[in-house]
Design an enzyme around this catalytic site. Structure first.
Site, PDB file in Angstrom:
ATOM      1  N   SER A 145       0.814  -1.224   0.000  1.00 15.73           N
ATOM      2  CA  SER A 145       0.000   0.000   0.000  1.00 15.73           C
ATOM      3  C   SER A 145       0.842   1.267   0.000  1.00 15.73           C
ATOM      4  O   SER A 145       1.822   1.390   0.745  1.00 15.73           O
ATOM      5  CB  SER A 145      -0.927  -0.002   1.211  1.00 15.73           C
ATOM      6  OG  SER A 145      -1.675   1.198   1.266  1.00 15.73           O
ATOM      7  N   THR A 191      -8.889  -2.090   3.702  1.00 17.46           N
ATOM      8  CA  THR A 191      -8.834  -2.640   2.353  1.00 17.46           C
ATOM      9  C   THR A 191      -9.193  -4.115   2.394  1.00 17.46           C
ATOM     10  O   THR A 191      -9.576  -4.646   3.457  1.00 17.46           O
ATOM     11  CB  THR A 191      -7.447  -2.375   1.722  1.00 17.46           C
ATOM     12  OG1 THR A 191      -7.477  -2.752   0.356  1.00 17.46           O
ATOM     13  CG2 THR A 191      -6.342  -3.123   2.450  1.00 17.46           C
ATOM     14  N   LYS A 243     -13.730  -4.995   4.020  1.00 19.53           N
ATOM     15  CA  LYS A 243     -14.620  -3.836   3.892  1.00 19.53           C
ATOM     16  C   LYS A 243     -16.066  -4.113   4.295  1.00 19.53           C
ATOM     17  O   LYS A 243     -16.761  -3.229   4.803  1.00 19.53           O
ATOM     18  CB  LYS A 243     -14.566  -3.280   2.468  1.00 19.53           C
ATOM     19  CG  LYS A 243     -13.221  -2.658   2.134  1.00 19.53           C
ATOM     20  CD  LYS A 243     -13.228  -2.002   0.767  1.00 19.53           C
ATOM     21  CE  LYS A 243     -11.870  -1.367   0.481  1.00 19.53           C
ATOM     22  NZ  LYS A 243     -11.846  -0.624  -0.784  1.00 19.53           N
ATOM     23  N   GLY A 250     -16.241  -8.285 -10.499  1.00 20.92           N
ATOM     24  CA  GLY A 250     -16.149  -8.421  -9.051  1.00 20.92           C
ATOM     25  C   GLY A 250     -17.402  -7.931  -8.357  1.00 20.92           C
ATOM     26  O   GLY A 250     -18.175  -7.142  -8.923  1.00 20.92           O
ATOM     27  N   ILE A 265      -8.950  -0.898 -10.458  1.00 18.00           N
ATOM     28  CA  ILE A 265      -8.891  -0.082  -9.252  1.00 18.00           C
ATOM     29  C   ILE A 265      -7.650  -0.386  -8.402  1.00 18.00           C
ATOM     30  O   ILE A 265      -7.382   0.316  -7.437  1.00 18.00           O
ATOM     31  CB  ILE A 265     -10.164  -0.190  -8.396  1.00 18.00           C
ATOM     32  CG1 ILE A 265     -10.289  -1.564  -7.745  1.00 18.00           C
ATOM     33  CG2 ILE A 265     -11.402   0.168  -9.198  1.00 18.00           C
ATOM     34  CD1 ILE A 265     -11.293  -1.595  -6.604  1.00 18.00           C
ATOM     35  N   GLY A 294      -5.710   2.379 -10.520  1.00 15.73           N
ATOM     36  CA  GLY A 294      -6.523   2.915  -9.441  1.00 15.73           C
ATOM     37  C   GLY A 294      -5.819   3.882  -8.521  1.00 15.73           C
ATOM     38  O   GLY A 294      -6.335   4.184  -7.426  1.00 15.73           O
TER      39      GLY A 294
END
Length: 271
Positions: free
Chosen positions: A15, A62, A66, A127, A211, A234
């Site tokens: 990340s 993440t 979620k 998705g 994304i 993303g």
């Protein structure tokens, strides 16, 4: 005392959120640090309790948490409840977690900045997880002719029932076979993190928007470019939702353009 913020997920080491948020913290003179915190699915409840007890200011969330984190939060915004997913937690003065969703408005901002008009266009969404729910809500509200594609049909049907009742439902296999009819494809699958790739059809200039970013999106974006798609990652969505989260925590709105440029430079340097 230096306060804690962070992003929780699995995987999470890749990340860029710590890089983005720690710059904003320094820029605003805030005595806090933002960290990437790996949390397995069976550790989520205990981790949230521990982080709250240690007076963490807030968290980003993440995959794969979620949807689960929304059920564990003490309170939630109307948007998070409606979407059935949260990507931002705010610690309340009472010492509880309040859930928010900045994915949906963050994604909407990237469509605006990218001049991507989805109204009346064939849009395929790959998705049906927490991120897909935010994306689907924005697409449906903007009048896209939406097709939901997912390995588990029931999850796609549940998403459509909640947020996009006019959407067409296909299995992932059938959806991939029909992608050539799409003007826009939004990929929310986390295939790149497990080494899987998508096989895309040829396109005459359609948009393929993954994304994910960095290594997680590299294979899919390379495939899209080879097949004639306009390929977008993303990173813009990451920065936009991060900015909205930061504003929830501190009441300050960071400069999106500058943050995106810094993150893009770092991403290109490490690739």
């Amino acid at each position: 005392m230096t306060r804690l913020l962070g992003v929780i997920g699995d995987p999470v080491a890749h990340s860029l959120s710590p890089y983005i948020h720690n710059h904003w913290l320094r820029e605003n003179g805030i005595d806090a640090v933002y960290a990437a915190i790996e949390v397995k699915a069976d550790e989520l409840a205990a981790s949230l309790e521990s982080l709250c007890a240690h007076e963490a200011i807030g968290l980003n969330v993440t995959l794969p948490h979620k949807e689960s984190v929304l059920r564990l939060a003490a309170t939630a915004s109307d948007t998070a409840r409606r979407l059935g997913a949260a990507n931002t937690l705010v610690r309340t003065p009472e010492g509880q977690w309040h859930a928010e969703n900045t994915d949906a408005p963050g994604f909407a901002l990237t469509l605006d900045y990218g001049d991507i008009n989805v109204e009346g266009r064939e849009v395929f969404l790959l998705g049906a997880g927490g991120s897909a729910r935010a994306v689907a809500d924005v697409l449906a509200r903007r009048g896209a002719r939406l097709t939901l594609c997912n390995r588990t049909i029931a999850r796609a049907e549940s998403l459509a029932l909640d947020l996009a009742p006019a959407a067409r439902i296909l299995s992932l296999e059938d959806g991939l076979a029909q992608l050539s009819r799409a003007s826009v494809v939004i990929n929310t699958l986390s295939l790149g993190h497990s080494g899987e790739t998508l096989r895309l059809p040829e396109s005459a200039g359609g948009i393929f928007y993954d994304i994910s970013y960095g290594k997680g999106a590299a294979a899919a974006l390379a495939e899209a470019r080879r097949k004639g798609w306009r390929a977008l990652d993303g990173l813009g969505m990451l920065v936009a939702q991060a900015s909205l989260s930061f504003e929830l925590w501190f009441g300050a709105a960071p400069d999106l353009a500058a943050a995106h440029a810094r993150a893009r430079s770092l991403l290109e340097a490490v690739q």
